[in-house]
Scaffold this motif. Sequence first.
Motif, PDB file in Angstrom:
ATOM      1  N   UNK A 152      28.063 -52.112  11.752  1.00 38.39           N
ATOM      2  CA  UNK A 152      28.064 -53.219  10.610  1.00 38.39           C
ATOM      3  C   UNK A 152      26.899 -52.063   9.192  1.00 38.39           C
ATOM      4  N   UNK A 153      26.135 -51.703   9.869  1.00 37.97           N
ATOM      5  CA  UNK A 153      24.853 -50.457   9.027  1.00 37.97           C
ATOM      6  C   UNK A 153      25.454 -49.878   8.020  1.00 37.97           C
ATOM      7  N   UNK A 154      27.147 -48.857   8.858  1.00 37.45           N
ATOM      8  CA  UNK A 154      27.676 -47.740   7.870  1.00 37.45           C
ATOM      9  C   UNK A 154      28.430 -48.798   6.845  1.00 37.45           C
ATOM     10  N   UNK A 155      29.336 -50.110   7.301  1.00 33.88           N
ATOM     11  CA  UNK A 155      30.441 -50.438   6.679  1.00 33.88           C
ATOM     12  C   UNK A 155      29.101 -51.648   5.572  1.00 33.88           C
TER      13      UNK A 155
ATOM     14  N   UNK B 124      26.548 -47.903   3.462  1.00 29.38           N
ATOM     15  CA  UNK B 124      26.677 -46.673   3.278  1.00 29.38           C
ATOM     16  C   UNK B 124      27.784 -45.883   3.492  1.00 29.38           C
ATOM     17  N   UNK B 125      29.004 -46.866   3.587  1.00 29.85           N
ATOM     18  CA  UNK B 125      30.101 -45.922   4.118  1.00 29.85           C
ATOM     19  C   UNK B 125      30.377 -44.933   3.662  1.00 29.85           C
ATOM     20  N   UNK B 126      29.885 -43.694   3.281  1.00 21.34           N
ATOM     21  CA  UNK B 126      30.328 -42.302   3.287  1.00 21.34           C
ATOM     22  C   UNK B 126      29.437 -41.728   3.903  1.00 21.34           C
ATOM     23  N   UNK B 127      28.627 -42.156   4.266  1.00 16.33           N
ATOM     24  CA  UNK B 127      27.184 -41.787   5.374  1.00 16.33           C
ATOM     25  C   UNK B 127      27.549 -40.090   5.856  1.00 16.33           C
ATOM     26  N   UNK B 128      28.785 -40.486   7.005  1.00 20.20           N
ATOM     27  CA  UNK B 128      29.351 -39.254   7.394  1.00 20.20           C
ATOM     28  C   UNK B 128      29.718 -37.490   6.725  1.00 20.20           C
TER      29      UNK B 128
END
Length: 728
Positions: free
Chosen positions: A141-144, A147-151
């Motif tokens: 949920x946090x990534x979405x 920052x969806x490009x975090x990785x």
Amino acid sequence: MNGTGKGRGPLVADRRHRAPQKGGNGTGGPKGGKPAPRRAAPRKPAPRRNPVAALFIGLFRLIWRIIWGVGWRIAFVLALVVGASTLYFAMQLPAVTDLLDGRARGSVTLLDRDGKVFAWRGETFGGQITSDSVSEHLRNAVIATEDKRFYRHLGISPRGIASAVRINLSEGRGPLEGNGGSTITQQVAKLLCLGVAYDVTQWESEAAYEADCRQGGIWRKVKEVPFALAMEFKYSKADILTIYFNRAYLGAGARGFEAASQRYFGKSANVVGPAEGAMLAGLLKAPSYYAPTGNLQRATDRANVIVGLMEDQGYLTMAEAEQARRNPAQLSEAAQSRSGGFFADWVMEQGPAFLTKETTEDVIIRSTLDQRLQRAAESALADVFATKVKEGSKAQAAVVVMSADGAVRAMVGGRNIEAAGSFNRATQALRQTGSAFKPFIYAAALDVGYSPADFVDDSPLTLNIPGSGPWTPSNYDKKFRGIVTLTDALKQSLNIPAVKVSEGVGSELVRKVATDFGIANDLAAGPALALGASESTLIEMTGAYAGILNGGSSVKPYGLVELKLQGDDTPLIGQEGGIGERVISEEAAQLLTYMMIQVIDSGTGTRAQLPGREAAGKTGTTQAARDAWFVGFTADYVAGVWMGYDDNTPLTGVTGGGLPAQIWQEVMIRVHEGLPARPLPKIVPEPRRPPVVESAPQQDSQDPQLTRQRERVDPVEQILRDVLGLGN
């Protein structure tokens, strides 16, 4: 061919390899042996260039050469600066575990009498969690949402920044005002304040320090770049997420997702489901605005948006997303009821400031609060105001419920549940007590030998007050009842008998009894003391009545039972009761209890009657009805109710025997649910014959020549009768 003339023939290159020719002399050329001459291809004329275009092209090439020549040098210098800054920050960054709890002060967790959490103060840190151990639903949920490009990025996202600039400009804001396009790494950089530690000597407060750390703008973004790159260089993606999960502020004083999950849902962040994870992630955008304790529906709507993002990005299937929407996150019982806000503030004041308001440690306080009773008091007050008070009224009320030893079980400091630190009308409002003070007059009289069956003359009275002149008290209804018993005088809340009894036993003795019972503020001087001209708080008055219930000993209302540091077993502060010195005899207390039972059974407090349960109490209404009180007790609990306006506006049509008595009744009915009825400890007095009073002119109290009963009486009793204005 050999020439025979004076000139020499042309030089011809020797052909060493000739292709055989058909016919001729075998030399490959025409007859005579000469090769055929070669013709050059005709040249196309060069196109004529437009002189203006040529000029612009030349200028463009020149400018480009200058820009390129300067640009790559500047870029090289910037790269060196960024690289050096990144290396510098990377060398300064500590181990991940040193960054997880960044609070400048500690927290206080408050437990009720059963050991359950009911309130928090300060900044709560729920304990270290890691991005690997946290629930995958929360992590996704946090990534979405953040920052969806975090990785996939290296700490900054040019695409994200460009998108944020476009959105801001389209909405009429500055390029970096509003959406900042920050990656999670950049947000962590802000949480760490770009490595600048909090210094109490340089910042007005921790809030001011954090406000500066969260500032946006171009220059802040520029400084974030090397710090974010340094973090990506120093830490793994999992480490950066771990710092984020532990340091993010999520509303209601919760630092980190573990503290927020415990506060809102009563469970660890390691086990939350999709709906709960989405609601927690939704707090990152605006912690106070989306806090579920403030507006659960708003928090749910935000969570549903994040559930949609999780579905779009493949973290949830369509069925899982729909399940999360149909079953939104629910607050824990403690978070939902918001019990004990005013009580928690009061308990915090009972401990030393360095362990409560200013603590740098995590503190656990066990208290006397009973959450069932707290909800009962809150709901009773709300119901009475909803059904019996006109809409739009600004009148306020407060309620305190305690045990006979002073242990406070419930406290309502106002009609509405307010933020921590709000004005507490139960403990901070000093108001005149009116007739609610009268039990202490009769307590003093009973303790020196009076009986509830003794008589007093309710007739006009004028006293000469030194420095003030004549003072003539009157009853509330302006009527006089003649000879009445002390019980009837209290039951009907008669003023003139109260003044006579107070003057008869001595106002100093009355003042001492009231003070010893816990009414700590300066008490009025002179006979007006008997009419409740003094001020007190609701918690003091309720505690004083608790002294009557427990048999005549003083109590100190208390809420703090035990204070210890988190992780320690040995309490730093402890208390197991608030009973103090004896004030009146047990017999006097039980006689007074009998008198106060009559107040509810057939006196001014009949609206406070509890079906099938014995209760004692007293009404109180001050001059111009600015304050209305009802304080009373059963064999199990003591409760006090105050009603009035914060600005001292008179109440309209309200006395202590009206709405306050009804609130008290509603509170006590709910408080006693499931408890067997028990009789109050009381002594029923022996009835006495009323005195025979001979007609005589009204006497000033300064000349106590009184009518006599013809039979012989005890000299001490005679003196008391003389002062009270009675015959033998």
